[in-house]
Design an enzyme around this catalytic site. Structure first.
Site, mmCIF file in Angstrom:
data_model
loop_
_atom_site.group_PDB
_atom_site.id
_atom_site.type_symbol
_atom_site.label_atom_id
_atom_site.label_comp_id
_atom_site.label_asym_id
_atom_site.label_seq_id
_atom_site.Cartn_x
_atom_site.Cartn_y
_atom_site.Cartn_z
ATOM 1 N N SER A 161 0.818 -1.215 0.000
ATOM 2 C CA SER A 161 0.000 0.000 0.000
ATOM 3 C C SER A 161 0.852 1.267 0.000
ATOM 4 O O SER A 161 0.472 2.272 -0.607
ATOM 5 C CB SER A 161 -0.956 -0.010 1.194
ATOM 6 O OG SER A 161 -0.229 -0.139 2.398
ATOM 7 N N GLY A 220 7.516 -8.881 3.153
ATOM 8 C CA GLY A 220 6.830 -10.060 2.646
ATOM 9 C C GLY A 220 5.412 -10.218 3.137
ATOM 10 O O GLY A 220 4.755 -11.222 2.852
ATOM 11 N N GLU A 273 11.207 -9.104 -4.337
ATOM 12 C CA GLU A 273 11.662 -7.866 -3.677
ATOM 13 C C GLU A 273 13.128 -7.969 -3.296
ATOM 14 O O GLU A 273 13.903 -7.029 -3.470
ATOM 15 C CB GLU A 273 10.814 -7.596 -2.436
ATOM 16 C CG GLU A 273 9.393 -7.180 -2.784
ATOM 17 C CD GLU A 273 8.448 -7.070 -1.599
ATOM 18 O OE1 GLU A 273 7.392 -6.460 -1.759
ATOM 19 O OE2 GLU A 273 8.755 -7.615 -0.524
#
Ligand code: 5RP
Length: 223
Positions: free
Chosen positions: A34, A99, A107
């Site tokens: 987000s 994660g 990532e």
């Protein structure tokens, strides 16, 4: 200030830093979550002249497609200039747990391939000793129980992430109660267990800059 506003401010600061260092050959790395979505939102509104961006998840890739930025594969670039991503937890040494969104493997690959890793967080993510957030481990499916037994020997409490499959087609176990006094060692120990694809401790490749949003503004944590 509410949490969403803090996430947004941290993303805006990341954009300010990245924009200053941009040129036509720049490759951006885009994380997942987000907070990163606020960064993508800015990219979607601006017209930037750069080489392109590599994304850490299908979700981020889909969202970034609204911009004029070319989506690249990591295999087609030599390096990532700036990698911008959030975190689930961080400490003052700029070590992270990531994660929560399940994108930890890509990532970590992007973070390792980047020259500058900018982590964007709000102050709810800070912890002096990592471990409030469980450590996600991406696993090869048939090794899930065997890996769970191994992490239990390390003192951890593994919880299978129900109804979740990573973009790489694997399962995730979230491990609570791990000893993270030396995150670097725990990161390496977990990754030595056969069947582990990757874990969410980012210590071997920490963030270079943490942009921490607080009630009194953005704090920049760097060496
Ligand atoms: C996804 C991640 C995210 O960076 C992490 O979960 C933080 O997400 P958010 O910005 O939504 O709090 O590691 O795998």
């Amino acid at each position: 200030m509410d949490k969403e506003e803090k996430k947004k401010q941290s993303a805006e600061k990341a954009y300010e830093i990245v924009k200053k260092g941009l040129n036509r050959d720049t490759v951006l790395g885009i994380g997942t979550g987000s907070t990163t979505n606020y960064f993508i939102e800015i990219l979607n509104q601006e017209k930037l002249d750069l080489k392109g961006a590599v994304c850490s998840s299908n979700a981020s890739e889909k969202y970034l497609k609204k911009s004029n930025i070319e989506i690249l594969s990591l295999n087609d670039v030599h390096k990532i200039d700036f990698y911008v991503d959030g975190a689930d937890e961080f400490n003052s040494r700029k070590e992270l747990i990531k994660g929560g969104g399940g994108a930890l493997t890509r990532e970590k690959i992007l973070a390792h391939s980047s020259e500058t890793f900018i982590c964007i967080v709000d102050d709810s993510k800070y912890s002096d000793l990592l471990g409030n957030f469980p450590v996600p481990i991406e696993v090869i499916d048939l090794a899930r129980s065997a890996i769970s037994r191994e992490v239990m020997k390390m003192g951890g409490r593994p919880v299978y992430r129900n109804n979740f499959v990573t973009d790489n087609g694997h399962q995730i176990i979230d491990v609570h109660n791990l000893d993270l006094n030396v995150p670097y060692e725990t990161e390496l120990t977990i990754n030595k267990i056969p069947g582990v694809v990757e874990n969410g401790i980012f210590s071997s490749r920490k963030a270079d800059i943490i942009l921490l949003a607080t009630d009194s503004g953005i704090e920049e944590i760097k060496d």
